[in-house]
Design a protein around this motif. Structure first.
Motif, PDB file in Angstrom:
ATOM      1  N   LYS A 144       0.840  -1.193   0.000  1.00 36.38           N
ATOM      2  CA  LYS A 144       0.000   0.000   0.000  1.00 36.38           C
ATOM      3  C   LYS A 144       0.880   1.250   0.000  1.00 36.38           C
ATOM      4  CE  LYS A 144      -4.060   2.128   1.942  1.00 36.38           C
ATOM      5  NZ  LYS A 144      -5.279   1.959   2.748  1.00 36.38           N
ATOM      6  N   TYR A 145       2.009   1.175   0.677  1.00 39.07           N
ATOM      7  CA  TYR A 145       2.964   2.285   0.715  1.00 39.07           C
ATOM      8  C   TYR A 145       4.341   1.761   0.312  1.00 39.07           C
ATOM      9  CZ  TYR A 145      -0.615   4.575   3.558  1.00 39.07           C
ATOM     10  OH  TYR A 145      -1.786   5.111   4.007  1.00 39.07           O
ATOM     11  N   LEU A 146       5.063   2.593  -0.440  1.00 36.70           N
ATOM     12  CA  LEU A 146       6.400   2.198  -0.888  1.00 36.70           C
ATOM     13  C   LEU A 146       7.266   3.440  -0.904  1.00 36.70           C
ATOM     14  CD1 LEU A 146       8.228  -0.020  -1.970  1.00 36.70           C
ATOM     15  CD2 LEU A 146       7.250   0.318  -4.231  1.00 36.70           C
ATOM     16  N   VAL A 147       8.266   3.463  -0.013  1.00 37.93           N
ATOM     17  CA  VAL A 147       9.204   4.578   0.046  1.00 37.93           C
ATOM     18  C   VAL A 147      10.573   4.022  -0.309  1.00 37.93           C
ATOM     19  CG1 VAL A 147      10.222   6.387   1.463  1.00 37.93           C
ATOM     20  CG2 VAL A 147       7.863   5.647   1.880  1.00 37.93           C
ATOM     21  N   THR A 148      11.230   4.650  -1.288  1.00 38.32           N
ATOM     22  CA  THR A 148      12.479   4.092  -1.769  1.00 38.32           C
ATOM     23  C   THR A 148      13.392   5.196  -2.273  1.00 38.32           C
ATOM     24  OG1 THR A 148      13.408   2.401  -3.246  1.00 38.32           O
ATOM     25  CG2 THR A 148      11.617   3.747  -4.121  1.00 38.32           C
ATOM     26  N   GLN A 149      14.632   4.850  -2.492  1.00 36.57           N
ATOM     27  CA  GLN A 149      15.623   5.816  -2.976  1.00 36.57           C
ATOM     28  C   GLN A 149      15.646   5.848  -4.500  1.00 36.57           C
ATOM     29  OE1 GLN A 149      17.663   7.734  -1.083  1.00 36.57           O
ATOM     30  NE2 GLN A 149      16.908   6.945   0.878  1.00 36.57           N
ATOM     31  N   MET A 150      16.014   6.982  -5.012  1.00 36.39           N
ATOM     32  CA  MET A 150      16.211   7.134  -6.462  1.00 36.39           C
ATOM     33  C   MET A 150      17.200   6.094  -6.957  1.00 36.39           C
ATOM     34  SD  MET A 150      16.652  11.059  -7.842  1.00 36.39           S
ATOM     35  CE  MET A 150      18.357  11.028  -7.521  1.00 36.39           C
ATOM     36  N   GLY A 151      16.914   5.533  -8.124  1.00 37.24           N
ATOM     37  CA  GLY A 151      17.828   4.565  -8.718  1.00 37.24           C
ATOM     38  C   GLY A 151      17.499   3.120  -8.398  1.00 37.24           C
ATOM     39  N   ASN A 152      16.666   2.906  -7.371  1.00 33.93           N
ATOM     40  CA  ASN A 152      16.296   1.532  -7.014  1.00 33.93           C
ATOM     41  C   ASN A 152      15.306   0.952  -8.013  1.00 33.93           C
ATOM     42  OD1 ASN A 152      17.922   1.559  -4.785  1.00 33.93           O
ATOM     43  ND2 ASN A 152      16.267   1.841  -3.290  1.00 33.93           N
ATOM     44  N   ASP A 153      15.162  -0.377  -7.950  1.00 35.01           N
ATOM     45  CA  ASP A 153      14.154  -1.097  -8.737  1.00 35.01           C
ATOM     46  C   ASP A 153      13.111  -1.638  -7.769  1.00 35.01           C
ATOM     47  OD1 ASP A 153      16.753  -2.753 -10.723  1.00 35.01           O
ATOM     48  OD2 ASP A 153      15.973  -0.707 -10.785  1.00 35.01           O
ATOM     49  N   SER A 188       8.835  -3.394  -7.387  1.00 31.18           N
ATOM     50  CA  SER A 188       7.667  -3.991  -8.031  1.00 31.18           C
ATOM     51  C   SER A 188       6.415  -3.764  -7.198  1.00 31.18           C
ATOM     52  CB  SER A 188       7.868  -5.502  -8.207  1.00 31.18           C
ATOM     53  OG  SER A 188       8.863  -5.771  -9.154  1.00 31.18           O
ATOM     54  N   ILE A 189       5.301  -3.616  -7.893  1.00 27.67           N
ATOM     55  CA  ILE A 189       3.987  -3.514  -7.267  1.00 27.67           C
ATOM     56  C   ILE A 189       3.154  -4.668  -7.827  1.00 27.67           C
ATOM     57  CG2 ILE A 189       1.970  -2.077  -6.841  1.00 27.67           C
ATOM     58  CD1 ILE A 189       3.610   0.330  -7.777  1.00 27.67           C
ATOM     59  N   ASN A 233       1.361  -7.362 -12.569  1.00 27.88           N
ATOM     60  CA  ASN A 233       2.371  -6.728 -11.738  1.00 27.88           C
ATOM     61  C   ASN A 233       3.063  -5.617 -12.523  1.00 27.88           C
ATOM     62  OD1 ASN A 233       1.755  -8.692  -9.767  1.00 27.88           O
ATOM     63  ND2 ASN A 233       3.200 -10.126 -10.719  1.00 27.88           N
ATOM     64  N   LEU A 234       3.602  -4.667 -11.789  1.00 25.22           N
ATOM     65  CA  LEU A 234       4.293  -3.541 -12.421  1.00 25.22           C
ATOM     66  C   LEU A 234       5.690  -3.437 -11.834  1.00 25.22           C
ATOM     67  CD1 LEU A 234       4.015  -1.102 -14.355  1.00 25.22           C
ATOM     68  CD2 LEU A 234       3.294   0.257 -12.366  1.00 25.22           C
ATOM     69  N   HIS A 235       6.694  -3.575 -12.686  1.00 26.80           N
ATOM     70  CA  HIS A 235       8.078  -3.453 -12.242  1.00 26.80           C
ATOM     71  C   HIS A 235       8.636  -2.129 -12.748  1.00 26.80           C
ATOM     72  CE1 HIS A 235      11.866  -4.949 -10.678  1.00 26.80           C
ATOM     73  NE2 HIS A 235      12.440  -4.460 -11.753  1.00 26.80           N
ATOM     74  N   ILE A 236       9.314  -1.421 -11.865  1.00 25.12           N
ATOM     75  CA  ILE A 236       9.879  -0.124 -12.243  1.00 25.12           C
ATOM     76  C   ILE A 236      11.384  -0.157 -11.977  1.00 25.12           C
ATOM     77  CG2 ILE A 236       9.627   2.375 -12.082  1.00 25.12           C
ATOM     78  CD1 ILE A 236       7.052   1.860 -10.417  1.00 25.12           C
ATOM     79  N   ASN A 237      12.154   0.087 -13.031  1.00 33.60           N
ATOM     80  CA  ASN A 237      13.618   0.134 -12.907  1.00 33.60           C
ATOM     81  C   ASN A 237      14.094   1.565 -12.725  1.00 33.60           C
ATOM     82  OD1 ASN A 237      14.111  -2.630 -13.291  1.00 33.60           O
ATOM     83  ND2 ASN A 237      13.981  -2.428 -15.505  1.00 33.60           N
ATOM     84  N   SER A 238      15.226   1.688 -12.062  1.00 35.23           N
ATOM     85  CA  SER A 238      15.896   2.994 -11.947  1.00 35.23           C
ATOM     86  C   SER A 238      14.922   4.101 -11.576  1.00 35.23           C
ATOM     87  CB  SER A 238      16.597   3.337 -13.266  1.00 35.23           C
ATOM     88  OG  SER A 238      17.523   2.341 -13.605  1.00 35.23           O
ATOM     89  N   LEU A 239      14.299   3.972 -10.443  1.00 34.80           N
ATOM     90  CA  LEU A 239      13.268   4.924 -10.025  1.00 34.80           C
ATOM     91  C   LEU A 239      13.773   6.352 -10.003  1.00 34.80           C
ATOM     92  CD1 LEU A 239      11.613   2.661  -7.410  1.00 34.80           C
ATOM     93  CD2 LEU A 239      10.319   4.040  -9.054  1.00 34.80           C
ATOM     94  N   GLU A 240      12.899   7.266 -10.445  1.00 37.02           N
ATOM     95  CA  GLU A 240      13.199   8.696 -10.477  1.00 37.02           C
ATOM     96  C   GLU A 240      12.219   9.437  -9.580  1.00 37.02           C
ATOM     97  OE1 GLU A 240      12.997   9.892 -14.552  1.00 37.02           O
ATOM     98  OE2 GLU A 240      14.646   8.574 -15.181  1.00 37.02           O
ATOM     99  N   LEU A 241      12.600  10.673  -9.212  1.00 34.99           N
ATOM    100  CA  LEU A 241      11.754  11.484  -8.337  1.00 34.99           C
ATOM    101  C   LEU A 241      10.356  11.650  -8.925  1.00 34.99           C
ATOM    102  CD1 LEU A 241      14.253  14.314  -7.263  1.00 34.99           C
ATOM    103  CD2 LEU A 241      13.545  12.311  -5.945  1.00 34.99           C
ATOM    104  N   GLY A 242      10.296  11.825 -10.237  1.00 37.10           N
ATOM    105  CA  GLY A 242       9.020  12.056 -10.910  1.00 37.10           C
ATOM    106  C   GLY A 242       8.101  10.847 -10.942  1.00 37.10           C
ATOM    107  N   ASP A 243       8.608   9.706 -10.507  1.00 43.55           N
ATOM    108  CA  ASP A 243       7.764   8.503 -10.454  1.00 43.55           C
ATOM    109  C   ASP A 243       6.879   8.500  -9.209  1.00 43.55           C
ATOM    110  OD1 ASP A 243      10.526   6.472 -11.675  1.00 43.55           O
ATOM    111  OD2 ASP A 243       9.003   7.599 -12.786  1.00 43.55           O
ATOM    112  N   SER A 244       7.150   9.394  -8.282  1.00 45.85           N
ATOM    113  CA  SER A 244       6.340   9.483  -7.070  1.00 45.85           C
ATOM    114  C   SER A 244       4.892   9.792  -7.442  1.00 45.85           C
ATOM    115  CB  SER A 244       6.869  10.582  -6.139  1.00 45.85           C
ATOM    116  OG  SER A 244       8.167  10.274  -5.687  1.00 45.85           O
ATOM    117  N   ALA A 245       3.994   8.941  -7.013  1.00 41.00           N
ATOM    118  CA  ALA A 245       2.578   9.065  -7.375  1.00 41.00           C
ATOM    119  C   ALA A 245       1.825   7.939  -6.681  1.00 41.00           C
ATOM    120  CB  ALA A 245       2.394   8.953  -8.892  1.00 41.00           C
TER     121      ALA A 245
END
Lengths: 117, 111
Positions: free
Chosen positions: A9-18, A20-21, A75-87
């Motif tokens: 339900k909540y996911l807090v992570t650092q930029m650059g991480n990979d 999955s939801i 499922n949704l996998h997101i690579n190399s997370l960026e600040l703008g992916d916050s949503a």
């Protein structure tokens, strides 16, 4: 019984991480969706799968990769997370796919709140 | 992408008042849906309108689809605090395969 469930339900992570939801629906529907809702509450379609096949792929960075192991899961996998992916990311399902002017009721999950630091 | 404009963006009223929310587009839609989203939850479908000029009622909520199928309105009579939420309109075109959502109207009803 929860119709459409998402984890986490909540996911807090650092930029650059990979990360999955996961999404599961127990409605027996053939079509599943991923939406992104931004900070201004605008809800936009990202992907749609019908019977495990990709039918909608909006303009989304290829860092986002959906996977449907069976028609009850998307499922949704997101690579190399960026600040703008916050949503908030919502999964949804419907009995059949939209198209040809036909309408379907979509059932939404509770959302996954992603914060990229 | 077929754009849907909603107005007003924010609305704060007192219990018992009436209100109308609008959803407009320059595009024609085969059908249009209204959803309500409460804080921390996903959107929940309220109604689908399909025929131009159609009016549907859901208790104190009245939905109308424009004759030209380009716009819709949601009217709430005697609003209650339980009506508080984000109201989203969404449409699908005749050649579309996805719902296009408006940016929503945030409604706050205070006792």
């Amino acid at each position: 019984d929860t119709a459409v469930s998402q984890t986490p339900k909540y996911l807090v992570t650092q930029m650059g991480n990979d990360k999955s939801i996961k999404c599961e629906q127990n409605l027996g529907h053939d079509t599943m969706y991923w939406y992104k809702q931004d900070s201004k509450k605008f809800l936009k379609i990202m992907f749609s799968y019908n019977n495990k096949e990709l039918i909608i792929n909006e303009t989304v960075p290829n860092r986002f990769s959906p996977k449907s192991p069976d028609k009850a899961h998307l499922n949704l996998h997101i690579n190399s997370l960026e600040l703008g992916d916050s949503a908030v990311y919502f999964c949804a399902s419907s009995q059949d796919s939209l198209g040809g002017g036909l309408f379907e009721t979509q059932y939404f999950g509770p959302g996954t709140r992603l914060l990229v630091l | 992408t077929q754009l849907l404009e909603q107005s007003p963006q924010f609305l704060s009223i007192q219990e018992g008042e009436n209100l109308t929310v609008y959803c407009n587009s320059s595009s024609v839609f085969s059908s249009l849906q209204w959803y309500r989203q409460e804080p921390g939850e996903g959107p929940v479908l309220l109604v689908t309108v399909v025929t131009g000029g159609e009016v549907k009622k859901l208790k104190r909520l009245t939905f109308q689809f424009g004759d030209a199928r380009k716009d819709s309105s949601l009217h709430i009579t005697a609003a209650q605090p339980g009506d508080t939420g984000l109201y989203l309109c969404a449409g699908i075109g005749y050649s579309g395969y996805a719902l296009n959502f408006g940016k929503g109207t945030s409604l706050l009803v205070t006792p």
